[in-house]
Design a protein around this motif. Structure first.
Motif, PDB file in Angstrom:
ATOM      1  N   SER A  18       0.834  -1.203   0.000  1.00  0.00           N
ATOM      2  CA  SER A  18       0.000   0.000   0.000  1.00  0.00           C
ATOM      3  C   SER A  18       0.870   1.255   0.000  1.00  0.00           C
ATOM      4  O   SER A  18       0.497   2.270  -0.575  1.00  0.00           O
ATOM      5  N   GLY A  21       1.757   1.821  -3.612  1.00  0.00           N
ATOM      6  CA  GLY A  21       0.641   2.429  -4.322  1.00  0.00           C
ATOM      7  C   GLY A  21       0.468   3.889  -3.974  1.00  0.00           C
ATOM      8  O   GLY A  21       0.227   4.735  -4.854  1.00  0.00           O
ATOM      9  N   LEU A  22       0.599   4.209  -2.698  1.00  0.00           N
ATOM     10  CA  LEU A  22       0.448   5.597  -2.267  1.00  0.00           C
ATOM     11  C   LEU A  22       1.568   6.466  -2.822  1.00  0.00           C
ATOM     12  O   LEU A  22       1.321   7.596  -3.283  1.00  0.00           O
ATOM     13  N   PHE A  42      -5.369   4.882  -2.785  1.00  0.00           N
ATOM     14  CA  PHE A  42      -4.409   4.223  -1.904  1.00  0.00           C
ATOM     15  C   PHE A  42      -4.286   4.866  -0.530  1.00  0.00           C
ATOM     16  O   PHE A  42      -3.822   4.215   0.410  1.00  0.00           O
ATOM     17  N   HIS A  46      -4.026   2.466   2.578  1.00  0.00           N
ATOM     18  CA  HIS A  46      -2.811   2.489   3.391  1.00  0.00           C
ATOM     19  C   HIS A  46      -3.133   2.823   4.850  1.00  0.00           C
ATOM     20  O   HIS A  46      -2.543   2.238   5.768  1.00  0.00           O
TER      21      HIS A  46
END
Length: 101
Positions: A18, A21-22, A42, A46
């Motif tokens: 995550s 992705g963030l 995200f 997250h």
């Protein structure tokens, strides 16, 4: 492997994913300036996985009887990107799940 340790392993890996992705979402939002969809997707994921990671550290610590210093280190590893993977490998690297056929 006890359930708490197995769940800690999965959550540590998911938390690191995550983060990836963030960070990609933040790249597109702030560097490429093409919108904030990645951060909107995200960010909450997250956040949830961050909370689950903290809970997982505490549950694994109880099961494995980690010292206070180890617990603090594990909780601190929730903040910098990808350090949850390092901590998970440090604590559970030698613990393998049995192979079932």
């Amino acid at each position: 492997m006890p359930t708490a340790l197995r769940l800690f392993r999965y959550v540590a890996i998911a938390e690191a994913c995550s983060w990836a992705g963030l960070l990609v979402g933040m790249f597109f939002k702030y560097i490429v300036e093409s919108g904030d969809l990645g951060v909107k997707v995200f960010g909450p994921i997250h956040g949830l996985l961050f909370v689950l990671y903290v809970t997982g550290v505490l549950a694994a610590a109880r099961t494995a009887r980690w010292s206070l210093g180890t617990i603090v280190l594990g909780l601190a590893c929730a903040v910098p990107p990808f350090t949850s993977l390092w901590f998970e490998r440090r604590m559970l690297g030698g613990v393998r799940e049995p192979v079932t056929v």
